[in-house]
Design a protein around this motif. Sequence first.
Motif, mmCIF file in Angstrom:
data_model
loop_
_atom_site.group_PDB
_atom_site.id
_atom_site.type_symbol
_atom_site.label_atom_id
_atom_site.label_comp_id
_atom_site.label_asym_id
_atom_site.label_seq_id
_atom_site.Cartn_x
_atom_site.Cartn_y
_atom_site.Cartn_z
ATOM 1 N N SER A 183 18.095 -5.508 -7.882
ATOM 2 C CA SER A 183 18.097 -6.937 -7.634
ATOM 3 C C SER A 183 19.541 -7.354 -7.349
ATOM 4 O O SER A 183 20.479 -6.719 -7.832
ATOM 5 C CB SER A 183 17.587 -7.648 -8.896
ATOM 6 N N ASP A 217 16.429 -8.068 -2.145
ATOM 7 C CA ASP A 217 16.006 -9.391 -2.615
ATOM 8 C C ASP A 217 14.585 -9.367 -3.173
ATOM 9 O O ASP A 217 14.215 -10.235 -3.962
ATOM 10 C CB ASP A 217 16.081 -10.416 -1.485
ATOM 11 N N LEU A 276 13.470 -7.517 -5.339
ATOM 12 C CA LEU A 276 13.531 -7.209 -6.769
ATOM 13 C C LEU A 276 14.180 -8.329 -7.574
ATOM 14 O O LEU A 276 14.397 -8.193 -8.774
ATOM 15 C CB LEU A 276 14.308 -5.911 -6.994
ATOM 16 N N ASN A 277 14.485 -9.433 -6.940
ATOM 17 C CA ASN A 277 15.224 -10.512 -7.577
ATOM 18 C C ASN A 277 14.455 -11.133 -8.748
ATOM 19 O O ASN A 277 13.238 -11.013 -8.855
ATOM 20 C CB ASN A 277 15.550 -11.598 -6.552
ATOM 21 N N GLU A 278 15.212 -11.793 -9.605
ATOM 22 C CA GLU A 278 14.647 -12.594 -10.695
ATOM 23 C C GLU A 278 13.722 -13.634 -10.079
ATOM 24 O O GLU A 278 13.883 -14.016 -8.922
ATOM 25 C CB GLU A 278 15.802 -13.271 -11.456
ATOM 26 N N THR A 321 15.157 -4.274 -11.915
ATOM 27 C CA THR A 321 14.650 -5.630 -11.700
ATOM 28 C C THR A 321 14.598 -6.382 -13.025
ATOM 29 O O THR A 321 15.322 -6.040 -13.958
ATOM 30 C CB THR A 321 13.293 -5.578 -10.959
ATOM 31 N N THR A 357 9.167 -10.011 -13.357
ATOM 32 C CA THR A 357 8.840 -9.217 -12.176
ATOM 33 C C THR A 357 8.031 -7.993 -12.596
ATOM 34 O O THR A 357 7.013 -7.667 -11.978
ATOM 35 C CB THR A 357 10.137 -8.793 -11.452
#
Length: 181
Positions: free
Chosen positions: A27, A52, A54-56, A114, A118
């Motif tokens: 992420s 992106d 894997l982003n929060e 991540t 998610t």
Amino acid sequence: LSPNGMSEVKQAAVRLKGMKIDAIYTSPMLRAHQTAEAIHAFHAAIPVIVSDKLNEVLTPYQGMKADELRYLNEDFYTGTQKPYEQPCDIIERVQDFIWDVRKQDSLREVVAVTHGDTIVFLVSQIKGIGVIPGDKARLTLAGMQDNYPATASITTMTYFTKSEHEVPMVEYCSNARKNGK
């Protein structure tokens, strides 16, 4: 990461030290990138790739402290609208990430760094537990002892075919359980 967080990350990196890894994805969030770099220290020949996907999760509560959010009972989704994410949005983008990686024949063993929700919604979907934002207590069905992924925990998904419809084998391991605590 806090000093404690860095210690947990180093433990997770050591657990992955002897594993064959073809790529490390992370992420873009700083704490995830720090985790990826700790793993990369033992696998310097492979790339760290920022994704992106894997982003929060994006919620209206970004930056608020945990004690300010207790009244939500860990449900950051009910009543929120675009541009904020819902569990189905999170699942879709992480499944897109997984499919993008699986299409690459050269990538067999991949680390993806991540964040908690998610992982929660993806594993819930795979295990058929159902995605209910306010009912994370059901995560014990996925092997998460504390109803949420522990920091620096490792969740693995194993695929045996290239089929887009294959349901992976999922295993979860927190640092505490791996260390015998």
